[in-house]
Design a protein around this motif. Sequence first.
Motif, short mmCIF file in Angstrom:
data_model
loop_
_atom_site.label_atom_id
_atom_site.label_comp_id
_atom_site.label_asym_id
_atom_site.label_seq_id
_atom_site.Cartn_x
_atom_site.Cartn_y
_atom_site.Cartn_z
N THR A 46 0.84 -1.20 0.00
CA THR A 46 0.00 0.00 0.00
C THR A 46 0.87 1.25 0.00
OG1 THR A 46 -1.73 -1.16 1.22
CG2 THR A 46 -1.78 1.25 1.30
N LEU A 47 0.47 2.25 -0.78
CA LEU A 47 1.13 3.55 -0.77
C LEU A 47 0.27 4.52 0.03
CD1 LEU A 47 3.50 5.33 -1.80
CD2 LEU A 47 1.96 6.02 -3.67
N ARG A 48 0.82 5.00 1.14
CA ARG A 48 0.11 5.98 1.97
C ARG A 48 0.58 7.37 1.55
NH1 ARG A 48 1.51 7.77 7.00
NH2 ARG A 48 3.11 6.18 7.18
N ARG A 49 -0.33 8.32 1.51
CA ARG A 49 -0.01 9.69 1.09
C ARG A 49 -0.35 10.66 2.21
NH1 ARG A 49 0.10 10.06 -4.85
NH2 ARG A 49 -0.35 8.00 -5.74
N VAL A 50 0.62 11.51 2.57
CA VAL A 50 0.42 12.52 3.61
C VAL A 50 1.10 13.81 3.17
CG1 VAL A 50 0.25 10.82 5.47
CG2 VAL A 50 2.48 11.82 4.91
N GLU A 51 0.81 14.89 3.89
CA GLU A 51 1.43 16.19 3.63
C GLU A 51 2.06 16.74 4.89
OE1 GLU A 51 -1.31 18.99 2.01
OE2 GLU A 51 -1.20 18.17 -0.02
N LEU B 223 1.78 9.37 10.37
CA LEU B 223 2.20 10.75 10.63
C LEU B 223 1.58 11.24 11.92
CD1 LEU B 223 3.61 13.35 9.64
CD2 LEU B 223 1.50 13.91 8.40
N SER B 224 2.43 11.75 12.81
CA SER B 224 1.97 12.32 14.07
C SER B 224 2.87 13.51 14.38
CB SER B 224 2.01 11.28 15.19
OG SER B 224 3.33 10.85 15.46
N THR B 225 2.79 13.99 15.60
CA THR B 225 3.62 15.12 16.03
C THR B 225 4.39 14.72 17.29
OG1 THR B 225 2.04 16.73 15.15
CG2 THR B 225 3.59 17.51 16.82
N TRP B 226 5.70 14.98 17.27
CA TRP B 226 6.51 14.74 18.46
C TRP B 226 6.70 16.05 19.19
CZ3 TRP B 226 7.25 10.55 21.01
CH2 TRP B 226 8.17 10.52 22.06
N ALA B 227 6.25 16.11 20.45
CA ALA B 227 6.31 17.33 21.25
C ALA B 227 7.42 17.22 22.27
CB ALA B 227 4.97 17.58 21.95
N ARG B 228 8.18 18.32 22.40
CA ARG B 228 9.31 18.32 23.33
C ARG B 228 9.57 19.77 23.77
NH1 ARG B 228 13.29 15.96 26.72
NH2 ARG B 228 15.33 16.84 26.22
N SER B 229 9.34 20.04 25.04
CA SER B 229 9.65 21.36 25.62
C SER B 229 9.03 22.49 24.82
CB SER B 229 11.17 21.54 25.71
OG SER B 229 11.77 20.54 26.50
N GLY B 230 7.78 22.33 24.44
CA GLY B 230 7.06 23.37 23.71
C GLY B 230 7.28 23.37 22.22
N THR B 231 8.14 22.50 21.71
CA THR B 231 8.39 22.39 20.27
C THR B 231 7.67 21.17 19.73
OG1 THR B 231 10.57 23.41 20.50
CG2 THR B 231 10.15 22.14 18.50
N GLU B 232 7.02 21.33 18.58
CA GLU B 232 6.32 20.23 17.94
C GLU B 232 6.90 20.00 16.55
OE1 GLU B 232 2.15 21.07 18.00
OE2 GLU B 232 1.96 20.56 20.12
N VAL B 233 7.21 18.75 16.27
CA VAL B 233 7.86 18.39 15.02
C VAL B 233 7.06 17.27 14.35
CG1 VAL B 233 9.96 17.49 13.95
CG2 VAL B 233 10.12 19.01 15.93
N PRO B 234 6.78 17.37 13.05
CA PRO B 234 6.12 16.25 12.35
C PRO B 234 7.00 15.00 12.39
CG PRO B 234 6.11 18.24 10.99
CD PRO B 234 7.02 18.51 12.15
N LEU B 235 6.38 13.88 12.70
CA LEU B 235 7.08 12.60 12.79
C LEU B 235 6.35 11.58 11.93
CD1 LEU B 235 8.92 10.39 14.08
CD2 LEU B 235 7.25 10.27 15.96
N ASN B 236 7.06 11.01 10.96
CA ASN B 236 6.46 9.94 10.16
C ASN B 236 7.17 8.63 10.45
OD1 ASN B 236 4.44 9.36 7.93
ND2 ASN B 236 6.28 8.37 7.12
N PHE C 290 -1.30 -8.39 10.04
CA PHE C 290 -2.73 -8.42 10.30
C PHE C 290 -3.20 -7.02 10.69
CE2 PHE C 290 -6.64 -9.03 12.71
CZ PHE C 290 -7.33 -9.88 11.86
N ALA C 291 -4.18 -6.50 9.94
CA ALA C 291 -4.69 -5.13 10.13
C ALA C 291 -3.56 -4.12 10.07
CB ALA C 291 -5.46 -5.00 11.44
N CYS C 292 -2.53 -4.44 9.30
CA CYS C 292 -1.35 -3.58 9.20
C CYS C 292 -0.66 -3.88 7.87
CB CYS C 292 -0.42 -3.83 10.37
SG CYS C 292 0.96 -2.68 10.47
N ARG C 293 -1.21 -3.36 6.80
CA ARG C 293 -0.67 -3.67 5.48
C ARG C 293 0.76 -3.16 5.31
NH1 ARG C 293 -5.48 -2.78 0.96
NH2 ARG C 293 -6.99 -4.21 1.92
N PRO C 294 1.57 -3.87 4.56
CA PRO C 294 2.91 -3.37 4.24
C PRO C 294 2.79 -2.09 3.43
CG PRO C 294 2.38 -5.29 2.90
CD PRO C 294 1.29 -5.17 3.91
N GLU C 295 3.65 -1.10 3.74
CA GLU C 295 3.43 0.21 3.15
C GLU C 295 4.73 0.95 2.86
OE1 GLU C 295 3.25 3.25 6.92
OE2 GLU C 295 1.33 2.40 6.27
N ALA C 296 4.64 1.85 1.89
CA ALA C 296 5.58 2.94 1.71
C ALA C 296 4.76 4.22 1.82
CB ALA C 296 6.27 2.86 0.36
#
Length: 311
Positions: free
Chosen positions: A35-40, A268-281, A296-302
């Motif tokens: 599966t190809l996942r697409r995010v921005e 894709l989520s956000t990593w928060a540290r000491s008031g700084t938030e960074v996109p994390l994939n 199972f319920a976790c398809r192989p992906e790029a």
Amino acid sequence: MTPRSRQGLRALAAAGALGAAAAVWGIGIERYLFTLRRVEMAILPPGSTPVRVLHISDVHMAPWQRRKQAWIASLASLRPDLIINTGDNMGHGDGLRGVRAAFAGFRGTPGFFVHGSNDSFGPMPRNPLRYFLGPSRRKRNPPRLDVTAMEKYFAENLGWTNLNNASGSVDVRGLRIDGFGVGDAHHDEDRLDLVPGLVASLREDKTPPSSLTIGVAHAPYRRVLDTFTDAGAEAIFAGHTHGGQVRLPGFGALVANCDIPLKQARGLSTWARSGTEVPLNVSAGLGHSIYAPVRFACRPEATLVTLIARA
């Protein structure tokens, strides 16, 4: 036999049938549903042209896995601007042959890469229940893999930049993208003490000025994510978790094989540290150990990550 006994037997039979169906799906079907996942990520300087980043991880390649090789090769048609490979590409002593077949079409596309432990050491049988006791540890005398040959192929044939406890820059669509990374934290090969110096060396180079700085790691341990955030990473890419590999619908990952929160073990989520938030994939990856051939319920992906300008 009493009615209650018959009811109990029917319940056991139903549970057995459900388990067998889940095994057939996870072993025989889902692990091939690439599966190809697409995010921005809105992290580029205002007015920048979008940059398409293809994030590939945890291929765990064996030479006979031609279906996986062909699917990865097909991703070259996406014409990504940058490849980020977060390790564990090999899964067999002859895995490099399959890696070459899969990645040949990306030659000339700029890339960053780091290693996972399975690029250096071959897989061995494990008791899957031990993952519930905490992150796995390396077994004694694992088979050695030719990580040097793989590293040479990535750097010399494909033109990718090695970020294992190192840093580097690439030019993409008129932008200079800086990257820094560490070795596999799962086996304590992450030289986090080097990170401040790696980032400082990138900032000393002013020609042209950097447009974006990203951190790249195989295993997203909290210490790595915290250090990257403190060092000024504007985005972080990692793999290793397999997204849990076996997930419960409605719940998610049961294990992550590191100390990242389970809700952040995939995607894709956000990593928060000491008031700084960074996109994390965190990529759920494309493979699995040859001794644990299941998804199972976790398809192989790029993941195709489109970087766009900040508002």
